[in-house]
Design a protein around this motif. Structure first.
Motif, PDB file in Angstrom:
ATOM      1  N   GLY A 205       0.799  -1.217   0.000  1.00 12.18           N
ATOM      2  CA  GLY A 205       0.000   0.000   0.000  1.00 12.18           C
ATOM      3  C   GLY A 205       0.835   1.272   0.000  1.00 12.18           C
ATOM      4  N   HIS A 206       2.176   1.142  -0.084  1.00 14.58           N
ATOM      5  CA  HIS A 206       3.046   2.320   0.014  1.00 14.58           C
ATOM      6  C   HIS A 206       4.178   2.268  -1.014  1.00 14.58           C
ATOM      7  N   LEU A 207       3.941   1.629  -2.155  1.00 20.82           N
ATOM      8  CA  LEU A 207       5.019   1.360  -3.107  1.00 20.82           C
ATOM      9  C   LEU A 207       5.687   2.613  -3.645  1.00 20.82           C
ATOM     10  N   ALA A 208       4.948   3.712  -3.750  1.00 22.32           N
ATOM     11  CA  ALA A 208       5.499   4.929  -4.352  1.00 22.32           C
ATOM     12  C   ALA A 208       6.043   5.913  -3.327  1.00 22.32           C
ATOM     13  N   LYS A 213      10.585   3.294   0.122  1.00 14.62           N
ATOM     14  CA  LYS A 213      11.581   2.905  -0.878  1.00 14.62           C
ATOM     15  C   LYS A 213      12.993   3.048  -0.317  1.00 14.62           C
ATOM     16  N   MET A 214      13.231   4.094   0.470  1.00 11.87           N
ATOM     17  CA  MET A 214      14.562   4.275   1.054  1.00 11.87           C
ATOM     18  C   MET A 214      14.874   3.188   2.083  1.00 11.87           C
ATOM     19  N   LEU A 215      13.868   2.800   2.885  1.00 20.60           N
ATOM     20  CA  LEU A 215      14.083   1.730   3.855  1.00 20.60           C
ATOM     21  C   LEU A 215      14.371   0.418   3.136  1.00 20.60           C
ATOM     22  N   LEU A 216      13.603   0.129   2.087  1.00 22.59           N
ATOM     23  CA  LEU A 216      13.842  -1.100   1.324  1.00 22.59           C
ATOM     24  C   LEU A 216      15.243  -1.102   0.722  1.00 22.59           C
TER      25      LEU A 216
END
Length: 300
Positions: A205-208, A213-216
């Motif tokens: 629910g937070h892909l963008a 993204k930085m944590l991933l």
């Protein structure tokens, strides 16, 4: 020019004006922060011929790992795009405190990807509840596993959490990169795999969003174990379960983990650990007493 074109232009001009004001404010703010930092504060040699107050532009660029020309344009208020990664690097290089950091991101029109030390969702009532739950360990987390607040017992459960920088107080980061935290989890490989699967479920629910993204990216860059778990593409829902820890202060702990959600969606939650047996209860009492010695209750 048609009526529609005129209307569109009338909307665009104010937006451009606001954007220009923001760029000028951002440029002035960066210059002011740069000029207040001495070379010695960031490990640089001053030199005899230095006339610039504080740091030079090229030194800030070097510390932030960005191009000198690009940073110069930023201080000249030019219309250039600034990523959240660069803003994060500038905030660290310029030694910004939390208020200054938030101001930097607001001027740039960006969302800060790191967890704040003070979160609006952590109310005084929730902080009081964390204290009242003791000696049971408890914390407040968001769906990204950032630890937003914690009680004293939780602060010593898996490591000395007070010694961890606020930007690193994330259960994913700690479970995959922090040696003491990892050594406290008895079934580490299973726990890591489940966390990666829950993180993938939540991230759908937070892909963008830049923060996710930085944590991933950080997890993938820093942990081969995370990369392996992530490539499994497993997804699981949050559920309570019994966990086994080995605390370096009081020994083996058997705890029943429960998530208490603070809203209708799986966002912020109160994470609690209740003792599963009498031995664990006594050891939690001892851990709580040790935590009180290290961090006494604040006096009103």
């Amino acid at each position: 020019m048609t009526t529609t074109d005129q209307s569109s232009a009338s909307v665009t001009r104010p937006r451009q004006a606001v954007s220009a004001v923001r760029r000028r404010e951002l440029a002035a703010f960066l210059r002011s922060r740069r000029e207040r930092i001495s070379p010695e504060q960031v490990g640089l040699v001053r030199g005899r011929r230095r006339r610039t107050p504080g740091l030079r532009r090229e030194e800030v660029a070097q510390l932030s790992a960005v191009g000198v020309t690009w940073y110069t344009w930023l201080e000249q208020a030019r219309d250039i795009q600034v990523s959240v990664q660069v803003l994060d690097a500038l905030a660290r290089a310029l030694l910004l405190d939390p208020t200054e950091r938030a101001h930097l991101f607001r001027l740039a029109g960006a969302t800060d990807p790191t967890p704040a030390t003070v979160c609006p969702s952590v109310t005084p009532a929730l902080r009081a509840l964390l204290e009242r739950i003791e000696p049971f360990p408890a914390c407040l987390q968001n769906s990204r596993y950032d630890i937003l607040a914690h009680n004293r017992t939780y602060g010593l459960l898996l490591c000395d959490l007070e010694a961890v920088p606020p930007e690193d107080r994330n259960c994913m980061i700690l479970s995959y990169t922090h040696a003491e935290w990892q050594s406290s989890i008895v079934h580490l490989e299973e726990a890591q795999r489940l966390m990666a699967a829950r993180f993938r479920t939540a991230m759908a629910g937070h892909l963008a969003e830049p923060a996710w993204k930085m944590l991933l990216k950080r997890l993938r860059d820093q942990s081969p174990a995370f990369r392996e778990a992530w490539e499994r593409h497993e997804v699981v829902a949050h559920r309570g379960k019994r966990k086994e820890f080995h605390n370096r202060h009081v020994g083996r702990l058997f705890l029943d983990h429960t998530d208490l959600w603070l809203g209708p969606e799986n966002g912020p939650r109160l994470v609690t650990y209740a003792p599963a047996d009498d031995d664990t209860r006594r050891r939690l009492d001892a851990l709580h007493a040790l935590a009180l010695e290290r961090r006494p209750v604040a006096q009103e």
